[in-house]
Design an enzyme around this catalytic site. Structure first.
Site, PDB file in Angstrom:
ATOM      1  N   ASN A  37     133.072  52.922  30.893  1.00  0.00           N
ATOM      2  CA  ASN A  37     132.361  52.844  32.177  1.00  0.00           C
ATOM      3  C   ASN A  37     133.355  52.897  33.348  1.00  0.00           C
ATOM      4  O   ASN A  37     133.160  52.224  34.360  1.00  0.00           O
ATOM      5  CB  ASN A  37     131.514  51.564  32.240  1.00  0.00           C
ATOM      6  N   PHE A  82     137.536  41.245  31.082  1.00  0.00           N
ATOM      7  CA  PHE A  82     136.404  41.860  31.787  1.00  0.00           C
ATOM      8  C   PHE A  82     135.636  42.831  30.889  1.00  0.00           C
ATOM      9  O   PHE A  82     134.487  43.167  31.212  1.00  0.00           O
ATOM     10  CB  PHE A  82     136.912  42.689  32.982  1.00  0.00           C
ATOM     11  N   SER A 126     128.488  35.287  33.783  1.00  0.00           N
ATOM     12  CA  SER A 126     127.570  35.777  34.818  1.00  0.00           C
ATOM     13  C   SER A 126     126.532  34.727  35.150  1.00  0.00           C
ATOM     14  O   SER A 126     126.114  33.948  34.285  1.00  0.00           O
ATOM     15  CB  SER A 126     126.874  37.024  34.271  1.00  0.00           C
ATOM     16  N   TYR A 150     121.819  41.145  27.452  1.00  0.00           N
ATOM     17  CA  TYR A 150     123.129  41.072  28.099  1.00  0.00           C
ATOM     18  C   TYR A 150     123.514  39.621  28.365  1.00  0.00           C
ATOM     19  O   TYR A 150     124.613  39.169  28.032  1.00  0.00           O
ATOM     20  CB  TYR A 150     123.109  41.886  29.410  1.00  0.00           C
ATOM     21  N   LYS A 154     126.575  37.049  26.830  1.00  0.00           N
ATOM     22  CA  LYS A 154     127.532  36.260  27.623  1.00  0.00           C
ATOM     23  C   LYS A 154     127.468  34.777  27.219  1.00  0.00           C
ATOM     24  O   LYS A 154     128.497  34.117  27.062  1.00  0.00           O
ATOM     25  CB  LYS A 154     127.236  36.403  29.116  1.00  0.00           C
ATOM     26  N   TYR A 178     130.117  34.818  37.598  1.00  0.00           N
ATOM     27  CA  TYR A 178     130.023  35.522  38.881  1.00  0.00           C
ATOM     28  C   TYR A 178     128.560  35.595  39.314  1.00  0.00           C
ATOM     29  O   TYR A 178     127.678  35.851  38.502  1.00  0.00           O
ATOM     30  CB  TYR A 178     130.526  36.965  38.794  1.00  0.00           C
ATOM     31  N   ARG A 232     119.908  36.434  47.023  1.00  0.00           N
ATOM     32  CA  ARG A 232     121.034  36.390  46.093  1.00  0.00           C
ATOM     33  C   ARG A 232     122.317  35.998  46.831  1.00  0.00           C
ATOM     34  O   ARG A 232     122.417  36.119  48.039  1.00  0.00           O
ATOM     35  CB  ARG A 232     121.265  37.767  45.446  1.00  0.00           C
TER      36      ARG A 232
HETATM   37  P1  NAD Z   1     132.628  47.637  34.783  1.00  0.00           P
HETATM   38  O1  NAD Z   1     131.710  48.324  33.833  1.00  0.00           O
HETATM   39  O2  NAD Z   1     132.951  48.313  36.058  1.00  0.00           O
HETATM   40  O3  NAD Z   1     134.014  47.303  34.046  1.00  0.00           O
HETATM   41  C1  NAD Z   1     134.085  46.963  32.686  1.00  0.00           C
HETATM   42  C2  NAD Z   1     135.247  47.753  32.098  1.00  0.00           C
HETATM   43  O4  NAD Z   1     135.355  47.410  30.714  1.00  0.00           O
HETATM   44  C3  NAD Z   1     135.041  49.268  32.162  1.00  0.00           C
HETATM   45  O5  NAD Z   1     136.217  49.872  32.652  1.00  0.00           O
HETATM   46  C4  NAD Z   1     134.766  49.663  30.712  1.00  0.00           C
HETATM   47  O6  NAD Z   1     135.224  50.973  30.432  1.00  0.00           O
HETATM   48  C5  NAD Z   1     135.513  48.583  29.957  1.00  0.00           C
HETATM   49  N1  NAD Z   1     134.998  48.304  28.607  1.00  0.00           N
HETATM   50  C6  NAD Z   1     133.715  48.040  28.253  1.00  0.00           C
HETATM   51  N2  NAD Z   1     133.655  47.844  26.920  1.00  0.00           N
HETATM   52  C7  NAD Z   1     134.911  47.967  26.445  1.00  0.00           C
HETATM   53  C8  NAD Z   1     135.473  47.911  25.146  1.00  0.00           C
HETATM   54  N3  NAD Z   1     134.731  47.682  24.054  1.00  0.00           N
HETATM   55  N4  NAD Z   1     136.802  48.106  25.010  1.00  0.00           N
HETATM   56  C9  NAD Z   1     137.578  48.355  26.092  1.00  0.00           C
HETATM   57  N5  NAD Z   1     137.094  48.444  27.332  1.00  0.00           N
HETATM   58  C10 NAD Z   1     135.768  48.259  27.504  1.00  0.00           C
HETATM   59  O7  NAD Z   1     132.033  46.177  35.042  1.00  0.00           O
HETATM   60  P2  NAD Z   1     132.442  45.114  36.148  1.00  0.00           P
HETATM   61  O8  NAD Z   1     131.360  45.084  37.174  1.00  0.00           O
HETATM   62  O9  NAD Z   1     133.836  45.302  36.568  1.00  0.00           O
HETATM   63  O10 NAD Z   1     132.290  43.790  35.289  1.00  0.00           O
HETATM   64  C11 NAD Z   1     133.418  43.169  34.692  1.00  0.00           C
HETATM   65  C12 NAD Z   1     132.955  41.978  33.887  1.00  0.00           C
HETATM   66  O11 NAD Z   1     132.259  41.081  34.740  1.00  0.00           O
HETATM   67  C13 NAD Z   1     131.985  42.318  32.757  1.00  0.00           C
HETATM   68  O12 NAD Z   1     132.292  41.480  31.659  1.00  0.00           O
HETATM   69  C14 NAD Z   1     130.632  41.981  33.324  1.00  0.00           C
HETATM   70  O13 NAD Z   1     129.719  41.624  32.318  1.00  0.00           O
HETATM   71  C15 NAD Z   1     130.974  40.796  34.208  1.00  0.00           C
HETATM   72  N6  NAD Z   1     130.051  40.597  35.343  1.00  0.00           N
HETATM   73  C16 NAD Z   1     129.811  41.635  36.206  1.00  0.00           C
HETATM   74  C17 NAD Z   1     128.933  41.451  37.264  1.00  0.00           C
HETATM   75  C18 NAD Z   1     128.592  42.577  38.214  1.00  0.00           C
HETATM   76  O14 NAD Z   1     127.533  42.523  38.848  1.00  0.00           O
HETATM   77  N7  NAD Z   1     129.442  43.580  38.367  1.00  0.00           N
HETATM   78  C19 NAD Z   1     128.314  40.198  37.448  1.00  0.00           C
HETATM   79  C20 NAD Z   1     128.596  39.171  36.564  1.00  0.00           C
HETATM   80  C21 NAD Z   1     129.475  39.382  35.500  1.00  0.00           C
HETATM   81  C1  WQD Z   2     119.717  41.968  43.799  1.00  0.00           C
HETATM   82  C2  WQD Z   2     118.392  41.817  44.552  1.00  0.00           C
HETATM   83  C3  WQD Z   2     116.531  42.718  43.315  1.00  0.00           C
HETATM   84  C4  WQD Z   2     117.909  46.894  43.505  1.00  0.00           C
HETATM   85  C5  WQD Z   2     122.348  41.540  38.467  1.00  0.00           C
HETATM   86  C6  WQD Z   2     122.382  41.051  37.050  1.00  0.00           C
HETATM   87  C7  WQD Z   2     123.344  39.900  36.923  1.00  0.00           C
HETATM   88  C8  WQD Z   2     124.723  40.261  37.475  1.00  0.00           C
HETATM   89  C9  WQD Z   2     124.615  40.785  38.863  1.00  0.00           C
HETATM   90  C10 WQD Z   2     126.036  41.126  35.645  1.00  0.00           C
HETATM   91  C11 WQD Z   2     117.226  41.406  43.654  1.00  0.00           C
HETATM   92  C12 WQD Z   2     116.766  43.510  44.588  1.00  0.00           C
HETATM   93  C13 WQD Z   2     117.798  45.527  43.627  1.00  0.00           C
HETATM   94  C14 WQD Z   2     117.007  47.729  44.210  1.00  0.00           C
HETATM   95  C15 WQD Z   2     115.956  45.767  45.114  1.00  0.00           C
HETATM   96  N1  WQD Z   2     125.348  41.308  36.699  1.00  0.00           N
HETATM   97  N2  WQD Z   2     116.832  44.978  44.414  1.00  0.00           N
HETATM   98  N3  WQD Z   2     116.055  47.136  44.996  1.00  0.00           N
HETATM   99  O1  WQD Z   2     119.467  41.243  39.605  1.00  0.00           O
HETATM  100  O2  WQD Z   2     120.560  39.566  41.177  1.00  0.00           O
HETATM  101  O3  WQD Z   2     121.844  40.493  39.298  1.00  0.00           O
HETATM  102  O4  WQD Z   2     123.686  41.881  38.895  1.00  0.00           O
HETATM  103  O5  WQD Z   2     126.316  40.072  35.133  1.00  0.00           O
HETATM  104  O6  WQD Z   2     123.427  39.615  35.567  1.00  0.00           O
HETATM  105  O7  WQD Z   2     121.078  40.629  36.673  1.00  0.00           O
HETATM  106  O8  WQD Z   2     121.347  41.948  41.179  1.00  0.00           O
HETATM  107  O9  WQD Z   2     121.808  43.885  42.611  1.00  0.00           O
HETATM  108  O10 WQD Z   2     120.182  44.163  40.681  1.00  0.00           O
HETATM  109  O11 WQD Z   2     119.514  42.792  42.656  1.00  0.00           O
HETATM  110  O12 WQD Z   2     115.084  45.289  45.856  1.00  0.00           O
HETATM  111  O13 WQD Z   2     117.052  48.974  44.132  1.00  0.00           O
HETATM  112  O14 WQD Z   2     118.030  43.125  45.056  1.00  0.00           O
HETATM  113  O15 WQD Z   2     115.168  42.582  43.054  1.00  0.00           O
HETATM  114  O16 WQD Z   2     116.397  40.579  44.428  1.00  0.00           O
HETATM  115  P1  WQD Z   2     120.672  40.762  40.303  1.00  0.00           P
HETATM  116  P2  WQD Z   2     120.741  43.297  41.755  1.00  0.00           P
END
Ligand code: NAD
Ligand code: WQD
Length: 335
Positions: A37, A82, A126, A150, A154, A178, A232
């Site tokens: 990704n 990550f 998360s 998902y 976690k 996060y 949020r």
């Molecule tokens: P992202 O997808 O941009 O980054 C994840 C990276 O991990 C990517 O570069 C992907 O190629 C790599 N990856 C995935 N599976 C792998 C594997 N099996 N081996 C090696 N590399 C692998 O995601 P992000 O937004 O940077 O998120 C980072 C971490 O934070 C994740 O664990 C995600 O679950 C967590 N997180 C993200 C959010 C968010 O909204 N972005 C919120 C809460 C938690």
């Molecule tokens: C934010 C708000 C939607 C898109 C997600 C994951 C969470 C974490 C962070 C990984 C909500 C609204 C969204 C759109 C909208 N990721 N929305 N129109 O759902 O709070 O959290 O990302 O760990 O696990 O669930 O984030 O950005 O999807 O939504 O109205 O096109 O925006 O309903 O209120 P969310 P989000």
């Protein structure tokens, strides 16, 4: 042991910003990523922004022998993990892929760390582990009830890490939950790279602002919030990056495993985000009120007091900065 930090998923959105921060803080970094990704040019961009070289190894965490060899060669002082799949919607349609990648990948990592005596782990969790929260702000000891595959992946890995920390002398972790990461590097040269239509609000709004999509669909306008739209806790990715540096410093001087919310402690509604983005890009962002998205909470924002106290950290960047930086990055992508 070396002063090296192994960063899994270091080419991804949060990992790339954190790698810049680690290099700037003087750590040696080795990134491992399978680029499932992310893009292969990201490590060069990180290097250019940080002004320092680092190693990047293309590796799948599910390939246990390769990961074990890599760990034995690098012998890192600590690991930031990550590397995971992160789309809630996709986790419903492809649960096996999510469990395989996020659980097997993490267990392989823990095994490989154990084999070389690496005892410090920062784990990306998360706010999704809180499901629909009873109250906001949410403290870390709130009920845990992940409501999607998902989130369950976690939660299971949080539990595995806690079990290992109890059993293995010296092993400790910072489990970081996060809230809603958003924004980009202030240079406009690093940010989130959504593939296809973004799932998350801020990158979607950015694409609408850039004219790549006609309008934002606001998922629900009858929530129990000030304007009826979902609330949020949006945290700037640069603030998240600095929290990881502080988490490593904390672990180096501690024997305890900690679980910490990373958020700002304040919530914004979907309409407030759309309006703030309009100010950042200089024109109103079109939107339409639409149906609720299943599984969404009315409001979800952190009580970040524990992270603030333990990490000597707080989120410093506000919503205006999140939108300004996300817009700069979107313009870079559109150019
Ligand atoms: P992202 O997808 O941009 O980054 C994840 C990276 O991990 C990517 O570069 C992907 O190629 C790599 N990856 C995935 N599976 C792998 C594997 N099996 N081996 C090696 N590399 C692998 O995601 P992000 O937004 O940077 O998120 C980072 C971490 O934070 C994740 O664990 C995600 O679950 C967590 N997180 C993200 C959010 C968010 O909204 N972005 C919120 C809460 C938690
Ligand atoms: C934010 C708000 C939607 C898109 C997600 C994951 C969470 C974490 C962070 C990984 C909500 C609204 C969204 C759109 C909208 N990721 N929305 N129109 O759902 O709070 O959290 O990302 O760990 O696990 O669930 O984030 O950005 O999807 O939504 O109205 O096109 O925006 O309903 O209120 P969310 P989000």
């Amino acid at each position: 042991m070396t002063n090296t930090i192994l960063v899994t998923g270091g080419a991804g959105y949060i990992g790339s910003h954190t790698t810049v921060a680690l290099l700037e803080a003087g750590y040696d970094v080795v990134v491992v990523d399978n680029f499932s990704n992310s893009e292969r040019w990201i490590p060069d961009r990180i290097q250019a922004l940080a002004g320092r070289n680092f190693r990047c190894i293309e590796l799948d965490l599910c390939d246990a022998p390769a990961l074990t060899r890599c760990m034995a060669e690098v012998r890192p002082e600590g690991v930031i993990h990550f590397g995971a799949l992160k789309s809630v919607g996709e986790s419903f349609s492809q649960p096996l892929r999510y469990y395989q990648n996020n659980i097997v990948g993490t267990l392989n990592l823990l095994q490989a760390m154990n084999a070389v005596g690496c005892q410090q782990l920062v784990f990306s969790s998360s706010a999704t582990v809180y499901g629909i929260p009873d109250h906001c702000p949410i403290p870390e000891d709130a009920s845990l009830r992940a409501i999607n595959p998902y989130g369950r992946s976690k939660l299971m890995m949080e539990e595995a890490i806690n079990d290992i920390a109890h059993a293995v002398d010296g092993f400790r972790a910072a489990i970081l939950r996060y809230f809603n990461p958003a924004g980009a590097h202030p240079s406009g040269r690093l940010g989130e790279l959504p593939r296809g239509a973004p799932n998350n609000l801020v990158p979607f709004v950015a694409q609408v602002a850039a004219g790549l999509r006609p309008e934002v669909k606001v998922f629900g306008s009858d929530y129990a919030t000030s304007d009826g739209t979902g609330v949020r806790d949006y945290i700037h990715v640069m603030d998240l990056a600095s929290a990881h540096v502080n988490a490593l410093r904390h672990l180096a001087g501690s024997t305890q495993t900690v679980t910490l919310n990373l958020g700002t402690g304040r919530g914004y509604s979907v309409l407030e985000i759309i309006q703030a983005f309009g100010r950042a890009c200089g024109h109103p962002v079109p939107y339409r009120l639409d149906a609720r998205r299943p599984g969404d909470a009315d409001a979800c924002y952190a009580d970040p007091a524990r992270a603030e106290a333990l990490l000597h950290w707080r989120a410093e960047r506000d919503l205006e900065q999140i939108c300004a930086d996300a817009w700069r990055w979107q313009q870079h992508l559109s150019a």
